[in-house]
Design a protein around this motif. Structure first.
Motif, PDB file in Angstrom:
ATOM      1  N   TYR A  38      60.563  60.653  23.997  1.00  0.00           N
ATOM      2  CA  TYR A  38      60.428  60.227  25.392  1.00  0.00           C
ATOM      3  C   TYR A  38      60.684  58.717  25.516  1.00  0.00           C
ATOM      4  O   TYR A  38      61.408  58.275  26.402  1.00  0.00           O
ATOM      5  N   LEU A  39      60.087  57.946  24.617  1.00  0.00           N
ATOM      6  CA  LEU A  39      60.231  56.491  24.692  1.00  0.00           C
ATOM      7  C   LEU A  39      61.663  56.041  24.386  1.00  0.00           C
ATOM      8  O   LEU A  39      62.180  55.132  25.040  1.00  0.00           O
ATOM      9  N   VAL A  40      62.320  56.682  23.432  1.00  0.00           N
ATOM     10  CA  VAL A  40      63.716  56.345  23.136  1.00  0.00           C
ATOM     11  C   VAL A  40      64.591  56.656  24.344  1.00  0.00           C
ATOM     12  O   VAL A  40      65.445  55.861  24.741  1.00  0.00           O
ATOM     13  N   ASN A  41      64.360  57.813  24.950  1.00  0.00           N
ATOM     14  CA  ASN A  41      65.101  58.173  26.161  1.00  0.00           C
ATOM     15  C   ASN A  41      64.841  57.160  27.276  1.00  0.00           C
ATOM     16  O   ASN A  41      65.760  56.773  28.003  1.00  0.00           O
ATOM     17  N   SER A  42      63.602  56.713  27.394  1.00  0.00           N
ATOM     18  CA  SER A  42      63.250  55.699  28.396  1.00  0.00           C
ATOM     19  C   SER A  42      64.014  54.406  28.178  1.00  0.00           C
ATOM     20  O   SER A  42      64.481  53.780  29.128  1.00  0.00           O
ATOM     21  N   ILE A  43      64.116  54.007  26.929  1.00  0.00           N
ATOM     22  CA  ILE A  43      64.846  52.771  26.610  1.00  0.00           C
ATOM     23  C   ILE A  43      66.302  52.891  27.047  1.00  0.00           C
ATOM     24  O   ILE A  43      66.846  51.991  27.685  1.00  0.00           O
ATOM     25  N   PHE A  44      66.937  54.009  26.732  1.00  0.00           N
ATOM     26  CA  PHE A  44      68.334  54.186  27.105  1.00  0.00           C
ATOM     27  C   PHE A  44      68.520  54.255  28.623  1.00  0.00           C
ATOM     28  O   PHE A  44      69.497  53.736  29.155  1.00  0.00           O
ATOM     29  N   GLU A  45      67.573  54.858  29.320  1.00  0.00           N
ATOM     30  CA  GLU A  45      67.652  54.892  30.789  1.00  0.00           C
ATOM     31  C   GLU A  45      67.521  53.491  31.376  1.00  0.00           C
ATOM     32  O   GLU A  45      68.232  53.138  32.310  1.00  0.00           O
ATOM     33  N   ARG A  46      66.620  52.705  30.830  1.00  0.00           N
ATOM     34  CA  ARG A  46      66.382  51.365  31.376  1.00  0.00           C
ATOM     35  C   ARG A  46      67.512  50.396  31.056  1.00  0.00           C
ATOM     36  O   ARG A  46      67.724  49.430  31.775  1.00  0.00           O
ATOM     37  N   ILE A  47      68.204  50.627  29.966  1.00  0.00           N
ATOM     38  CA  ILE A  47      69.352  49.785  29.633  1.00  0.00           C
ATOM     39  C   ILE A  47      70.416  49.903  30.718  1.00  0.00           C
ATOM     40  O   ILE A  47      71.063  48.930  31.085  1.00  0.00           O
ATOM     41  N   LYS A  48      70.550  51.097  31.270  1.00  0.00           N
ATOM     42  CA  LYS A  48      71.559  51.343  32.301  1.00  0.00           C
ATOM     43  C   LYS A  48      71.099  50.898  33.687  1.00  0.00           C
ATOM     44  O   LYS A  48      71.906  50.790  34.590  1.00  0.00           O
TER      45      LYS A  48
END
Length: 129
Positions: A38-48
Motif C-alpha cells: 500500500y505504501l509503495v503504491n502511495s509513493i508512486f501515486e504521489r510522485i505523479k
C-alpha cells in the motif's frame, strides 16, 4: 479491551499499547507485505501528483497514512479471527474515504505545523509511538 465514550484518555492509551503489543506486532510480522505494498503504491501515486510540490509534503502525507492505518489495524485486528481479510478491508476503506480527501490531509498537516514545531520531528514521533 473494548473502548467507548466513557473510557478515559489514559485507558484508551493503555488499550492501544496492549493492542499494539498483542496484535499488531504479531500481525505485521506475518503480513507486513500488505502495508508495504500500500505504501509503495502511495509513493508512486504521489510522485505523479502535481498538487504536492514539496518532498516534505509528500513524505508527511505518506507518514500520516501509515500512522492512521497502523492505528486502525491495531484496533480492528484485536477483535477479529481473520486479521488478513480485515486489514485488507481497512486499507480499502481508508483509501476510499480518507486517503483521497484533500481537506483531511491539509487539516492533519496544519495540526502537525502548529506551535512552529518541526514537521519532521512530529512525524518521527508519530511513527515511533
Amino acid at each position: 479491551m473494548k473502548l467507548n465514550e466513557t473510557n478515559t484518555p489514559e485507558e484508551a492509551k493503555d488499550a492501544f499499547k496492549l493492542a499494539l503489543e498483542n496484535n499488531y506486532k504479531i500481525y505485521i510480522s506475518k503480513y507486513a507485505f500488505i502495508l508495504e505494498n500500500y505504501l509503495v503504491n502511495s509513493i508512486f501515486e504521489r510522485i505523479k501528483e502535481p498538487s504536492l510540490k514539496h518532498l516534505i509534503d509528500q513524505f508527511t502525507s505518506i507518514c500520516v497514512d501509515f500512522v492512521m492505518l497502523r492505528l486502525f489495524i491495531s484496533g480492528y485486528t484485536s477483535n477479529t479471527n481473520n486479521p488478513l481479510n480485515t486489514s485488507i478491508y481497512i486499507i480499502q476503506k481508508y483509501s476510499k474515504a480518507l486517503s483521497h480527501n484533500a481537506e483531511y490531509k491539509s487539516e492533519i498537516a496544519h495540526i502537525l505545523q502548529q506551535d512552529y514545531a518541526s514537521v519532521l520531528s512530529q512525524i518521527t514521533m508519530l511513527i515511533y509511538i
